[in-house]
Design an enzyme around this catalytic site. Structure first.
Site, PDB file in Angstrom:
ATOM      1  N   CYS A 141      32.378  49.617   9.986  1.00  0.00           N
ATOM      2  CA  CYS A 141      33.304  49.009   9.033  1.00  0.00           C
ATOM      3  C   CYS A 141      34.578  49.802   8.840  1.00  0.00           C
ATOM      4  O   CYS A 141      34.556  51.018   8.746  1.00  0.00           O
ATOM      5  CB  CYS A 141      32.625  48.955   7.666  1.00  0.00           C
ATOM      6  N   CYS A 157      36.102  41.134  30.619  1.00  0.00           N
ATOM      7  CA  CYS A 157      35.690  40.538  29.342  1.00  0.00           C
ATOM      8  C   CYS A 157      35.605  41.646  28.290  1.00  0.00           C
ATOM      9  O   CYS A 157      35.812  42.825  28.600  1.00  0.00           O
ATOM     10  CB  CYS A 157      34.373  39.789  29.493  1.00  0.00           C
ATOM     11  N   CYS A 192      28.822  43.880  35.027  1.00  0.00           N
ATOM     12  CA  CYS A 192      28.884  43.586  33.587  1.00  0.00           C
ATOM     13  C   CYS A 192      27.812  42.562  33.211  1.00  0.00           C
ATOM     14  O   CYS A 192      27.681  41.539  33.869  1.00  0.00           O
ATOM     15  CB  CYS A 192      30.282  43.059  33.229  1.00  0.00           C
ATOM     16  N   GLU A 249      29.568  42.055  16.279  1.00  0.00           N
ATOM     17  CA  GLU A 249      28.356  41.320  16.624  1.00  0.00           C
ATOM     18  C   GLU A 249      28.718  39.877  17.002  1.00  0.00           C
ATOM     19  O   GLU A 249      28.290  39.355  18.030  1.00  0.00           O
ATOM     20  CB  GLU A 249      27.417  41.347  15.411  1.00  0.00           C
ATOM     21  N   THR A 250      29.528  39.249  16.160  1.00  0.00           N
ATOM     22  CA  THR A 250      29.956  37.877  16.452  1.00  0.00           C
ATOM     23  C   THR A 250      30.876  37.836  17.673  1.00  0.00           C
ATOM     24  O   THR A 250      30.769  36.938  18.511  1.00  0.00           O
ATOM     25  CB  THR A 250      30.678  37.273  15.231  1.00  0.00           C
TER      26      THR A 250
END
Ligand SMILES: [Zn+2]
Lengths: 339, 67
Positions: A181, A166, A240, A128-129
């Site tokens: 995770c 990217c 993108c 997410e970050t």
């Protein structure tokens, strides 16, 4: 002038001119865990001008096996990682200007930080970050270096706006839920290998030697003795959403909401208030002492244990609820004790 | 057939015919991966249509998030 950088200046691709360049550069490191500790130490020893390091967490005993900036005292005192990092880094090289920010990087803040730096090093533990870093880096044309590891495996890629694909190009349209995770543990050498790649690339960028950049997606497994390097420029997408012609920077657009996140492999949930607040931890300590349970406080955070849960609240209002992976249970505790 | 995966020679059992099968064989079909076969990088849409042959050189990189 002492000769602390003499060995680096004798290395021809850097030289005296390169060292001069390095000393004027400002690097942003997002995350002060394993990758962030090692990366920050390497850059500070190499003599960058300015370092901004951001992290949302505090030092725990389970960090000490691999997070090289931290000591037993830091764990005992539950010092925020960036505060402990700054103490150690300043002792290593007092000429580097170091800014320590205790925060969970939000889109708004990331944009602000990115504008002022020459390079971003990714040392986060979540996608997410990373996707926010990716968007902010594209928005301001700042290079950044993806790095991650789990077990004995590591992966890294250098993203140069307008040149390389990217992170969004590489990951494709896969929902981020597919990148869950990792609970396989981690060994120190895998961390240091990723950091060695990241910081070598960083030094090339800081001295302006872009011809020497690696241009490949690297992965390795130090236990299974595997290594792979793939040319990925063909994955750059014209459409993108983060780096294409009609880009919208989608990952910078969610804001102003209470955010919750289950922290990887930690049996903990983080809750971030919708708007930044400044908590009076001293007053809160007095209130909580009347509620039963154990309260401990340092200048940066307050820890409150009750039953099988422990709640840690930071000055910026963020709370980490330990002892649960259940978001609604964490929210219940949050509202019960912190309003 | 015999292929090279990330530099290592691997004997593949019958039934592994394309890249998608191979990812399932390694139990990484749910991960985000970049796959290269004989120097050609594939998009994920090409995994099923890319058939494997003896002596293919395959590179598989999977993305992880830890740090
Ligand atoms: Zn892109």
């Amino acid at each position: 002038m002492n000769n602390r950088y003499s060995r680096q200046e004798l290395f021809t691709p850097i030289g005296k001119a390169g060292q001069e360049n390095i000393s004027r550069k400002h690097v942003l490191i997002i995350g002060a865990g394993a990758l962030g500790s090692a990366g920050a130490e390497a850059l500070v020893r190499a003599g960058i001008g300015q370092l901004t390091i951001v992290d949302r967490d505090y030092v725990e005993w389970s960090n000490l096996q691999r997070q090289q900036l931290y000591t037993e005292d830091d764990a005992r005192n539950r010092l925020p990682k960036v505060i402990a990092a700054k103490n150690r880094l300043s002792a290593i090289n007092s000429s580097v200007s170091i800014e320590a920010i205790i925060a969970d990087a939000s889109a708004l803040e990331l944009k602000e930080w990115t504008q002022n730096v020459d390079l971003i090093i990714d040392a986060t533990d979540n996608f997410e970050t990373r996707m926010m870093i990716n968007d902010a880096a594209q928005m301001y044309g700042i290079p950044w270096i993806y790095g991650a590891c789990v077990g004995s495996y590591g992966i890294t890629y250098t993203i140069i706006p307008k040149k390389t694909p990217c992170l969004s190009c590489l990951l494709g349209t896969v929902p981020l839920g597919g990148l869950t995770c990792d609970t396989a543990g981690i060994i120190g050498p895998a961390v240091n290998m990723v950091v060695s790649y990241q910081i070598s690339e960083a030094l090339k960028i800081l001295v302006g030697d872009s011809d020497s950049l690696r241009n490949k997606l690297i992965s390795f497994d130090l236990w299974k003795n595997q290594y792979s390097a793939i040319k990925v420029e063909k994955l750059k997408k014209k459409d993108c959403p983060s780096c294409g012609k009609e880009r919208t920077y989608p990952y910078l657009s969610f804001e102003n909401q209470t955010k919750t996140a289950v922290l990887c492999g930690r049996d903990s949930v983080q809750i971030r208030p919708a708007h930044p607040v400044v908590r009076d931890l001293e007053a809160l300590e007095k209130t909580l002492q009347k509620q039963g349970g154990t309260v401990q406080r340092n200048p940066y955070l307050l820890s409150f244990s009750t039953g099988s849960h422990r709640l840690v609240i930071f000055q910026d209002g963020r709370v980490i609820v330990h002892g649960t992976k259940n978001i609604s249970e964490a929210k219940t505790l949050y509202h019960r004790y912190f309003g | 057939m015999n292929v090279i995966v990330n530099g290592e020679s691997v004997q593949l059992q019958d039934g592994i015919e394309n890249v998608k099968d191979l990812l399932e064989h390694y139990d990484i079909q749910d991960k985000v991966v970049v796959v290269e076969v004989n120097g050609n990088i594939l998009t994920s849409a090409q995994h099923q249509s890319t058939r494997l042959s003896d002596k293919d050189r395959i590179e598989i990189v999977h993305f992880v998030g830890g740090g």
